[in-house]
Design a protein around this motif. Structure first.
Motif, mmCIF file in Angstrom:
data_model
loop_
_atom_site.group_PDB
_atom_site.id
_atom_site.type_symbol
_atom_site.label_atom_id
_atom_site.label_comp_id
_atom_site.label_asym_id
_atom_site.label_seq_id
_atom_site.Cartn_x
_atom_site.Cartn_y
_atom_site.Cartn_z
ATOM 1 N N PHE A 201 0.754 -0.765 -0.005
ATOM 2 C CA PHE A 201 -0.025 0.048 0.043
ATOM 3 C C PHE A 201 1.227 1.571 0.106
ATOM 4 C CE2 PHE A 201 -3.666 2.689 2.360
ATOM 5 C CZ PHE A 201 -4.825 2.913 1.363
ATOM 6 N N LEU A 202 0.785 1.798 -0.936
ATOM 7 C CA LEU A 202 1.679 3.121 -1.615
ATOM 8 C C LEU A 202 0.905 4.031 -1.691
ATOM 9 C CD1 LEU A 202 4.558 1.771 -4.334
ATOM 10 C CD2 LEU A 202 2.411 0.898 -3.876
ATOM 11 N N ASP A 203 1.581 4.986 -2.560
ATOM 12 C CA ASP A 203 0.785 6.518 -3.151
ATOM 13 C C ASP A 203 1.276 6.157 -4.478
ATOM 14 O OD1 ASP A 203 0.662 9.848 -3.104
ATOM 15 O OD2 ASP A 203 2.341 8.959 -4.470
ATOM 16 N N TYR A 204 0.360 6.603 -4.977
ATOM 17 C CA TYR A 204 -0.158 6.372 -7.000
ATOM 18 C C TYR A 204 0.709 7.143 -7.972
ATOM 19 C CZ TYR A 204 -2.468 6.945 -10.919
ATOM 20 O OH TYR A 204 -2.839 7.491 -12.343
ATOM 21 N N GLU A 205 1.311 7.957 -7.719
ATOM 22 C CA GLU A 205 2.823 8.333 -8.140
ATOM 23 C C GLU A 205 3.943 7.589 -8.353
ATOM 24 O OE1 GLU A 205 2.322 10.430 -10.689
ATOM 25 O OE2 GLU A 205 0.412 11.326 -9.972
ATOM 26 N N ALA A 206 4.469 6.938 -6.899
ATOM 27 C CA ALA A 206 4.815 6.592 -6.402
ATOM 28 C C ALA A 206 5.626 4.892 -6.879
ATOM 29 C CB ALA A 206 5.495 6.303 -5.167
ATOM 30 N N ALA A 207 3.237 4.561 -6.695
ATOM 31 C CA ALA A 207 3.440 3.171 -7.614
ATOM 32 C C ALA A 207 3.366 2.742 -9.039
ATOM 33 C CB ALA A 207 1.860 3.183 -7.625
ATOM 34 N N LYS A 208 3.649 4.359 -9.506
ATOM 35 C CA LYS A 208 3.983 3.962 -11.914
ATOM 36 C C LYS A 208 5.657 3.051 -11.231
ATOM 37 C CE LYS A 208 1.111 8.238 -13.016
ATOM 38 N NZ LYS A 208 1.535 9.090 -13.422
ATOM 39 N N GLU A 209 6.251 3.827 -11.439
ATOM 40 C CA GLU A 209 7.125 3.712 -11.609
ATOM 41 C C GLU A 209 7.800 2.207 -10.649
ATOM 42 O OE1 GLU A 209 11.645 4.079 -12.213
ATOM 43 O OE2 GLU A 209 10.475 5.561 -12.542
ATOM 44 N N TYR A 210 7.206 1.690 -9.887
ATOM 45 C CA TYR A 210 7.377 0.393 -9.634
ATOM 46 C C TYR A 210 6.886 -0.714 -10.266
ATOM 47 C CZ TYR A 210 9.119 1.223 -5.148
ATOM 48 O OH TYR A 210 10.061 2.543 -4.356
ATOM 49 N N ALA A 211 5.885 -0.267 -11.174
ATOM 50 C CA ALA A 211 4.786 -1.267 -11.739
ATOM 51 C C ALA A 211 5.720 -1.055 -13.229
ATOM 52 C CB ALA A 211 3.611 -0.544 -12.134
ATOM 53 N N GLU A 212 6.362 -0.375 -13.364
ATOM 54 C CA GLU A 212 7.045 0.117 -15.183
ATOM 55 C C GLU A 212 8.553 -0.795 -14.984
ATOM 56 O OE1 GLU A 212 7.854 3.969 -15.845
ATOM 57 O OE2 GLU A 212 5.622 4.543 -16.589
ATOM 58 N N GLN A 213 9.061 -1.109 -13.497
ATOM 59 C CA GLN A 213 10.147 -1.840 -13.251
ATOM 60 C C GLN A 213 10.266 -3.499 -12.676
ATOM 61 O OE1 GLN A 213 12.537 0.080 -10.303
ATOM 62 N NE2 GLN A 213 14.204 -0.750 -10.234
ATOM 63 N N TYR A 214 8.468 -3.424 -12.545
ATOM 64 C CA TYR A 214 8.781 -4.337 -11.857
ATOM 65 C C TYR A 214 7.180 -5.383 -12.672
ATOM 66 C CZ TYR A 214 12.474 -3.537 -8.840
ATOM 67 O OH TYR A 214 13.833 -3.043 -8.046
ATOM 68 N N GLY A 215 6.529 -5.293 -12.893
ATOM 69 C CA GLY A 215 4.910 -5.311 -14.076
ATOM 70 C C GLY A 215 4.372 -5.741 -13.191
ATOM 71 N N LEU A 216 4.367 -5.159 -11.714
ATOM 72 C CA LEU A 216 3.091 -5.039 -10.750
ATOM 73 C C LEU A 216 1.809 -4.115 -11.349
ATOM 74 C CD1 LEU A 216 4.806 -4.860 -7.710
ATOM 75 C CD2 LEU A 216 4.938 -7.096 -8.891
ATOM 76 N N GLU A 217 1.470 -4.105 -10.661
ATOM 77 C CA GLU A 217 -0.083 -3.295 -11.394
ATOM 78 C C GLU A 217 -1.039 -2.599 -10.250
ATOM 79 O OE1 GLU A 217 -2.985 -6.099 -13.303
ATOM 80 O OE2 GLU A 217 -3.766 -6.204 -11.623
ATOM 81 N N ASN A 218 -1.324 -1.863 -10.799
ATOM 82 C CA ASN A 218 -2.894 -0.750 -9.149
ATOM 83 C C ASN A 218 -4.214 -1.230 -9.040
ATOM 84 O OD1 ASN A 218 -0.678 0.535 -9.867
ATOM 85 N ND2 ASN A 218 -1.738 2.526 -10.172
ATOM 86 N N ALA A 219 -4.024 -2.445 -8.124
ATOM 87 C CA ALA A 219 -4.967 -3.206 -8.361
ATOM 88 C C ALA A 219 -6.357 -2.764 -6.884
ATOM 89 C CB ALA A 219 -4.949 -3.943 -6.694
ATOM 90 N N ILE A 220 -6.289 -1.736 -6.542
ATOM 91 C CA ILE A 220 -6.686 -0.522 -5.889
ATOM 92 C C ILE A 220 -6.181 1.011 -5.778
ATOM 93 C CG2 ILE A 220 -8.416 -0.535 -3.991
ATOM 94 C CD1 ILE A 220 -7.434 -3.182 -3.170
#
Length: 288
Positions: A201-220
């Motif tokens: 559970f983190l900040d929306y903007e910070a999540a963008k970087e991790y999504a691109e880097q690790y192939g994760l997704e914003n579930a909620i």
């Protein structure tokens, strides 16, 4: 008669001299104190320098680049604000978020800058500038996870960074979820990738970087406009607070805030309340 009066006159003269010297010393001390106040009107730890407690892994807010220098939206905004109040020497130092506010409160740093949400609980420890940023909270997980909404977090192991808004929100709202606390986002994301926790559970903007880097997704994605970010300062320093607020609003009104937001959050919804007054209320598709 003259011989008997002489000692008395000598004593009187000596007393007068002492009083004169005392008066001069007091005047000098007063002038020195006045000069010190003029040299350091904001009560900084080191006059002419602002020591900033921040985070080195909270991209795009505050983070260290390849050369180890601090950068990001909050870093550039605060540096601009500091220059507006006449301070060019701004020193950023990385801290664990869990101890950042207490480090500001006890005088180790002049200010905390790290997209810090303003809450009543945090106001018990530090004071804040006016708000300058609002956004969303995000639960990030693997695309293969079955996490799709808040109810689906029941029984899951959810990572949170200790001391953040996400932790406070999760404690209050995810009562059937096992919370696992981490010192920073990097450690939590590593735990998601290794499978030791189900989501982070983190900040929306910070999540963008991790999504691109690790192939994760914003579930909620969860709106969080009730606790805007502010600069944290020690309680009672009204002169510093007023100066920061005035400079901050100048940066908003002349378009500097908007320029930095577009640079660091391309494509993201833009909080209207921080735009120049002439642009507020316009429906251009970028505001909400």
């Amino acid at each position: 008669m003259a011989r008997k009066s002489f000692p008395r006159l000598a004593v009187a003269a000596a007393v007068a001299a002492v009083l004169a010297l005392t008066g001069c010393a007091q005047t000098a001390s007063s002038d020195s104190g006045s000069d010190a106040g003029n040299d350091n009107p904001y009560g900084l730890i080191t006059p002419g320098q602002i020591r900033v407690a921040s985070l080195g892994d909270a991209k795009p807010y505050t983070f260290t680049d390849a050369s180890g220098e601090f950068t990001g939206f909050d870093v550039e905004l605060f540096t601009d604000v500091a220059e507006r109040i006449g301070i060019d020497d701004v020193v950023f130092t990385g801290q664990d978020f869990s101890g950042l506010l207490s480090a500001v409160a006890n005088g180790q740093f002049d200010v905390g800058v790290a997209a810090i949400g303003i809450t009543d609980e945090r106001k018990k420890t530090v004071d804040f500038s006016d708000g300058y940023l609002a956004g969303y909270l995000t639960v990030m997980a693997s695309p293969e996870s079955d996490i799709t909404d808040e109810d689906s977090l029941a029984g899951k192991r959810l990572g949170v960074v200790q001391g953040t808004l996400q932790e406070a929100y999760a404690v209050k709202n995810f009562t059937d979820t096992e919370l696992v606390r981490f010192p920073d986002n990097n450690a939590a994301i590593s735990a998601v990738n290794s499978g030791s926790i189900d989501a982070h559970f983190l900040d929306y903007e910070a999540a963008k970087e991790y999504a691109e880097q690790y192939g994760l997704e914003n579930a909620i994605d969860i709106p969080s406009f009730d606790a805007p970010a502010g600069f944290a300062i020690a309680q009672g320093n009204e002169a510093f607070k007023e100066a920061l607020n005035e400079a901050l609003h100048e940066a908003m009104e002349d378009g500097t805030w908007k320029e930095l937001y577009e640079k660091w959050f391309p494509g993201s919804p833009m909080p209207e309340q921080y735009l120049p007054s002439a642009e507020q209320g316009e429906d251009d598709g970028d505001s909400e």
